[in-house]
Design a protein around this motif. Structure first.
Motif, PDB file in Angstrom:
ATOM      1  N   ALA A  24      42.242 -45.029  -3.871  1.00 21.92           N
ATOM      2  CA  ALA A  24      41.631 -43.578  -3.502  1.00 21.92           C
ATOM      3  C   ALA A  24      42.506 -42.673  -3.067  1.00 21.92           C
ATOM      4  O   ALA A  24      42.413 -41.489  -3.415  1.00 21.92           O
ATOM      5  N   VAL A  25      43.382 -43.143  -2.319  1.00 22.03           N
ATOM      6  CA  VAL A  25      44.338 -42.235  -1.688  1.00 22.03           C
ATOM      7  C   VAL A  25      45.632 -42.836  -2.031  1.00 22.03           C
ATOM      8  O   VAL A  25      46.096 -43.789  -1.401  1.00 22.03           O
ATOM      9  N   PRO A  26      46.592 -42.100  -2.761  1.00 21.51           N
ATOM     10  CA  PRO A  26      47.953 -42.785  -3.294  1.00 21.51           C
ATOM     11  C   PRO A  26      48.809 -42.976  -1.935  1.00 21.51           C
ATOM     12  O   PRO A  26      48.752 -42.035  -1.164  1.00 21.51           O
ATOM     13  N   PRO A  27      49.461 -43.875  -1.894  1.00 22.46           N
ATOM     14  CA  PRO A  27      50.386 -44.071  -0.791  1.00 22.46           C
ATOM     15  C   PRO A  27      51.315 -42.990  -0.649  1.00 22.46           C
ATOM     16  O   PRO A  27      51.880 -42.556  -1.640  1.00 22.46           O
ATOM     17  N   GLY A  28      51.378 -42.367   0.700  1.00 23.71           N
ATOM     18  CA  GLY A  28      52.364 -41.423   0.816  1.00 23.71           C
ATOM     19  C   GLY A  28      51.582 -40.187   0.844  1.00 23.71           C
ATOM     20  O   GLY A  28      52.244 -38.858   0.824  1.00 23.71           O
ATOM     21  N   ALA A  29      50.329 -40.032   0.064  1.00 27.13           N
ATOM     22  CA  ALA A  29      49.928 -38.797  -0.137  1.00 27.13           C
ATOM     23  C   ALA A  29      49.117 -38.224   1.123  1.00 27.13           C
ATOM     24  O   ALA A  29      48.715 -39.177   2.093  1.00 27.13           O
ATOM     25  N   ASN A  30      48.756 -36.787   1.009  1.00 31.35           N
ATOM     26  CA  ASN A  30      47.801 -36.201   1.971  1.00 31.35           C
ATOM     27  C   ASN A  30      46.620 -36.595   1.831  1.00 31.35           C
ATOM     28  O   ASN A  30      45.792 -36.015   0.763  1.00 31.35           O
ATOM     29  N   ALA A  31      45.781 -37.440   2.703  1.00 25.78           N
ATOM     30  CA  ALA A  31      44.540 -37.837   2.619  1.00 25.78           C
ATOM     31  C   ALA A  31      43.485 -36.557   2.382  1.00 25.78           C
ATOM     32  O   ALA A  31      42.530 -36.664   1.641  1.00 25.78           O
ATOM     33  N   ALA A  32      43.886 -35.463   3.186  1.00 30.16           N
ATOM     34  CA  ALA A  32      42.816 -34.164   3.167  1.00 30.16           C
ATOM     35  C   ALA A  32      42.560 -33.878   1.735  1.00 30.16           C
ATOM     36  O   ALA A  32      41.517 -33.270   1.399  1.00 30.16           O
ATOM     37  N   GLU A  33      43.678 -33.944   0.702  1.00 25.30           N
ATOM     38  CA  GLU A  33      43.655 -33.569  -0.410  1.00 25.30           C
ATOM     39  C   GLU A  33      42.570 -34.291  -1.397  1.00 25.30           C
ATOM     40  O   GLU A  33      42.319 -34.006  -2.618  1.00 25.30           O
ATOM     41  N   PHE A  34      42.365 -35.624  -0.862  1.00 23.95           N
ATOM     42  CA  PHE A  34      41.461 -36.367  -1.490  1.00 23.95           C
ATOM     43  C   PHE A  34      39.964 -36.714  -1.256  1.00 23.95           C
ATOM     44  O   PHE A  34      39.354 -37.395  -1.929  1.00 23.95           O
ATOM     45  N   CYS A  35      39.952 -36.337   0.000  1.00 21.17           N
ATOM     46  CA  CYS A  35      38.389 -36.374   0.549  1.00 21.17           C
ATOM     47  C   CYS A  35      37.620 -35.244   0.145  1.00 21.17           C
ATOM     48  O   CYS A  35      37.755 -33.985   0.086  1.00 21.17           O
ATOM     49  N   VAL A  36      36.451 -35.691  -0.451  1.00 26.75           N
ATOM     50  CA  VAL A  36      35.088 -34.985  -0.969  1.00 26.75           C
ATOM     51  C   VAL A  36      34.235 -34.739   0.126  1.00 26.75           C
ATOM     52  O   VAL A  36      33.516 -35.976   0.462  1.00 26.75           O
ATOM     53  N   PRO A  37      33.741 -33.498   0.757  1.00 21.56           N
ATOM     54  CA  PRO A  37      32.831 -33.535   1.709  1.00 21.56           C
ATOM     55  C   PRO A  37      31.584 -34.180   1.291  1.00 21.56           C
ATOM     56  O   PRO A  37      30.946 -33.937   0.137  1.00 21.56           O
ATOM     57  N   MET A  38      30.784 -34.989   2.062  1.00 18.21           N
ATOM     58  CA  MET A  38      29.515 -35.857   1.854  1.00 18.21           C
ATOM     59  C   MET A  38      29.627 -36.830   0.838  1.00 18.21           C
ATOM     60  O   MET A  38      28.787 -37.322   0.496  1.00 18.21           O
ATOM     61  N   MET A  39      30.919 -36.896   0.180  1.00 21.46           N
ATOM     62  CA  MET A  39      31.220 -37.930  -0.671  1.00 21.46           C
ATOM     63  C   MET A  39      32.209 -39.005  -0.423  1.00 21.46           C
ATOM     64  O   MET A  39      32.446 -40.151  -0.779  1.00 21.46           O
ATOM     65  N   GLY A  40      33.228 -38.330   0.296  1.00 17.37           N
ATOM     66  CA  GLY A  40      34.361 -39.434   0.762  1.00 17.37           C
ATOM     67  C   GLY A  40      35.410 -39.297  -0.324  1.00 17.37           C
ATOM     68  O   GLY A  40      35.777 -38.414  -0.855  1.00 17.37           O
ATOM     69  N   PHE A  41      36.019 -40.610  -0.242  1.00 19.74           N
ATOM     70  CA  PHE A  41      37.267 -40.909  -1.034  1.00 19.74           C
ATOM     71  C   PHE A  41      36.795 -41.684  -2.259  1.00 19.74           C
ATOM     72  O   PHE A  41      35.982 -42.519  -2.080  1.00 19.74           O
ATOM     73  N   HIS A  42      37.567 -41.357  -3.412  1.00 17.97           N
ATOM     74  CA  HIS A  42      36.962 -42.083  -4.687  1.00 17.97           C
ATOM     75  C   HIS A  42      37.926 -42.853  -5.582  1.00 17.97           C
ATOM     76  O   HIS A  42      39.156 -42.314  -5.539  1.00 17.97           O
ATOM     77  N   GLY A  43      37.794 -43.948  -5.823  1.00 18.00           N
ATOM     78  CA  GLY A  43      38.814 -44.566  -6.562  1.00 18.00           C
ATOM     79  C   GLY A  43      38.394 -44.726  -8.145  1.00 18.00           C
ATOM     80  O   GLY A  43      37.140 -44.988  -8.330  1.00 18.00           O
ATOM     81  N   LEU A  44      39.233 -44.891  -8.999  1.00 17.08           N
ATOM     82  CA  LEU A  44      38.904 -44.749 -10.320  1.00 17.08           C
ATOM     83  C   LEU A  44      39.717 -45.696 -11.060  1.00 17.08           C
ATOM     84  O   LEU A  44      40.606 -46.326 -10.548  1.00 17.08           O
ATOM     85  N   PRO A  45      39.024 -46.484 -12.014  1.00 12.13           N
ATOM     86  CA  PRO A  45      39.592 -47.494 -12.767  1.00 12.13           C
ATOM     87  C   PRO A  45      41.058 -46.882 -13.377  1.00 12.13           C
ATOM     88  O   PRO A  45      41.210 -45.758 -13.940  1.00 12.13           O
ATOM     89  N   LEU A  46      41.896 -47.990 -13.516  1.00 15.14           N
ATOM     90  CA  LEU A  46      43.321 -47.555 -14.178  1.00 15.14           C
ATOM     91  C   LEU A  46      43.204 -47.169 -15.496  1.00 15.14           C
ATOM     92  O   LEU A  46      43.845 -46.362 -16.179  1.00 15.14           O
ATOM     93  N   SER A  47      42.229 -47.461 -16.019  1.00 12.95           N
ATOM     94  CA  SER A  47      41.998 -47.074 -17.692  1.00 12.95           C
ATOM     95  C   SER A  47      41.744 -45.678 -17.604  1.00 12.95           C
ATOM     96  O   SER A  47      41.796 -45.305 -18.969  1.00 12.95           O
ATOM     97  N   GLU A  48      41.373 -44.798 -16.675  1.00 14.58           N
ATOM     98  CA  GLU A  48      41.216 -43.569 -16.711  1.00 14.58           C
ATOM     99  C   GLU A  48      42.300 -42.653 -16.550  1.00 14.58           C
ATOM    100  O   GLU A  48      42.261 -41.435 -16.842  1.00 14.58           O
TER     101      GLU A  48
END
Length: 133
Positions: A24-48
């Protein structure tokens, strides 16, 4: 959910990434760029993805996303396009979740979408629950 305000930017541990999913947050990435208010962090299947960090172009038809916040795995959520639903098709997907999440609960292993022509409606159901920790 108002409690998910993106003030806690603790990224989920990599071992919480479900099998076949990108973190959901790539290693070394800024977590603030990946957080969605009221939803949090999202992980997607590698197939996407076409390549690491590069989503496939165009709109998906359906996908199960994984949700995280407070450094924890919280949910699996179906995302299905209107275009797919207009096809009036059935769907049966495997639900992937972390091997261990730190709490005892039941987890679904299948997500089924069934079109009922008589009712002109869909049933969207998580099934085949198993115990997990």
């Amino acid at each position: 959910m108002a409690e998910i305000d993106c003030k806690d930017l603790t990224p989920p541990a990599l071992e919480l990434t479900p099998k076949g999913y990108a973190p959901a947050v790539p290693p070394g990435a800024n977590a603030a760029e990946f957080c969605v208010p009221m939803m949090g962090f999202h992980g997607l299947p590698l197939s996407e993805f076409n390549a690491p960090g590069q989503l496939k172009p165009g709109l998906f038809e359906y996908v199960l996303i994984s949700g995280f916040y407070w450094g924890k795995y919280l949910f699996s959520e179906p995302m299905i396009t209107r275009e797919f639903l207009l096809k009036q098709q059935n769907l049966d997907l495997e639900v992937s979740h972390p091997a261990t999440v730190g709490r005892k609960t039941l987890y679904p292993t299948r997500f089924k979408v069934t079109y009922d022509a008589r009712a002109n409606a869909y049933q969207l159901v998580y099934t085949d629950f198993k115990a997990g920790e």
